[in-house]
Design a protein around this motif. Structure first.
Motif, PDB file in Angstrom:
ATOM      1  N   ARG A  69      42.915  40.950  30.361  1.00 49.55           N
ATOM      2  CA  ARG A  69      42.588  41.922  31.415  1.00 49.55           C
ATOM      3  C   ARG A  69      41.622  42.997  30.931  1.00 49.55           C
ATOM      4  O   ARG A  69      40.664  43.339  31.610  1.00 49.55           O
ATOM      5  CB  ARG A  69      43.864  42.558  31.949  1.00 49.55           C
ATOM      6  CG  ARG A  69      44.765  41.539  32.617  1.00 49.55           C
ATOM      7  CD  ARG A  69      46.119  42.105  32.896  1.00 49.55           C
ATOM      8  NE  ARG A  69      46.091  42.859  34.140  1.00 49.55           N
ATOM      9  CZ  ARG A  69      47.112  43.538  34.605  1.00 49.55           C
ATOM     10  NH1 ARG A  69      48.237  43.577  33.949  1.00 49.55           N
ATOM     11  NH2 ARG A  69      47.004  44.189  35.745  1.00 49.55           N
ATOM     12  N   ALA A  70      41.867  43.532  29.748  1.00 50.48           N
ATOM     13  CA  ALA A  70      40.999  44.581  29.213  1.00 50.48           C
ATOM     14  C   ALA A  70      39.590  44.039  28.975  1.00 50.48           C
ATOM     15  O   ALA A  70      38.600  44.709  29.285  1.00 50.48           O
ATOM     16  CB  ALA A  70      41.578  45.139  27.921  1.00 50.48           C
ATOM     17  N   GLY A  71      39.503  42.842  28.445  1.00 49.66           N
ATOM     18  CA  GLY A  71      38.204  42.222  28.211  1.00 49.66           C
ATOM     19  C   GLY A  71      37.461  41.968  29.503  1.00 49.66           C
ATOM     20  O   GLY A  71      36.240  42.148  29.590  1.00 49.66           O
ATOM     21  N   ALA A  72      38.190  41.545  30.544  1.00 48.29           N
ATOM     22  CA  ALA A  72      37.577  41.291  31.844  1.00 48.29           C
ATOM     23  C   ALA A  72      37.035  42.573  32.445  1.00 48.29           C
ATOM     24  O   ALA A  72      35.922  42.597  32.990  1.00 48.29           O
ATOM     25  CB  ALA A  72      38.591  40.650  32.793  1.00 48.29           C
ATOM     26  N   VAL A  73      37.799  43.653  32.340  1.00 48.74           N
ATOM     27  CA  VAL A  73      37.345  44.941  32.864  1.00 48.74           C
ATOM     28  C   VAL A  73      36.100  45.401  32.110  1.00 48.74           C
ATOM     29  O   VAL A  73      35.112  45.829  32.713  1.00 48.74           O
ATOM     30  CB  VAL A  73      38.459  46.007  32.784  1.00 48.74           C
ATOM     31  CG1 VAL A  73      37.911  47.391  33.064  1.00 48.74           C
ATOM     32  CG2 VAL A  73      39.588  45.664  33.749  1.00 48.74           C
ATOM     33  N   GLU A  74      36.132  45.278  30.810  1.00 52.16           N
ATOM     34  CA  GLU A  74      34.996  45.688  29.990  1.00 52.16           C
ATOM     35  C   GLU A  74      33.759  44.859  30.325  1.00 52.16           C
ATOM     36  O   GLU A  74      32.664  45.399  30.476  1.00 52.16           O
ATOM     37  CB  GLU A  74      35.331  45.552  28.490  1.00 52.16           C
ATOM     38  CG  GLU A  74      34.230  46.024  27.585  1.00 52.16           C
ATOM     39  CD  GLU A  74      33.919  47.504  27.759  1.00 52.16           C
ATOM     40  OE1 GLU A  74      32.740  47.876  27.561  1.00 52.16           O
ATOM     41  OE2 GLU A  74      34.811  48.288  28.093  1.00 52.16           O
TER      42      GLU A  74
END
Length: 77
Positions: A69-74
């Protein structure tokens, strides 16, 4: 025609990501930018400009599917 379908898919993608975060004001601004951008892209159907969007969306979806999720947001940013 490819442009309206692609534009609609891109707009839907952005809407899902933004509204999941609960930011309706940002969605209003993004809608304006997307509308303007689609007008420009309609004039450049044969351009490589499309690949930037497609690659970004593809990479974001891959990260979501991997549970990052964090990677997708970034990546989306």
């Amino acid at each position: 025609m490819v442009i309206p379908v692609s534009g609609a898919a891109g707009a839907d993608f952005s809407t899902v990501v933004i509204l999941v975060r609960g930011n309706r004001e940002l969605q209003t601004h993004v809608d304006l930018v997307v509308t303007r951008t689609l007008r420009v892209l309609a004039l450049t159907v044969e351009s490589d400009v499309w690949s930037m969007w497609l690659n970004g969306y593809r990479q974001t979806l891959e990260l979501i599917e991997q549970g990052d999720r964090a990677g997708a947001v970034e990546r989306y940013r």
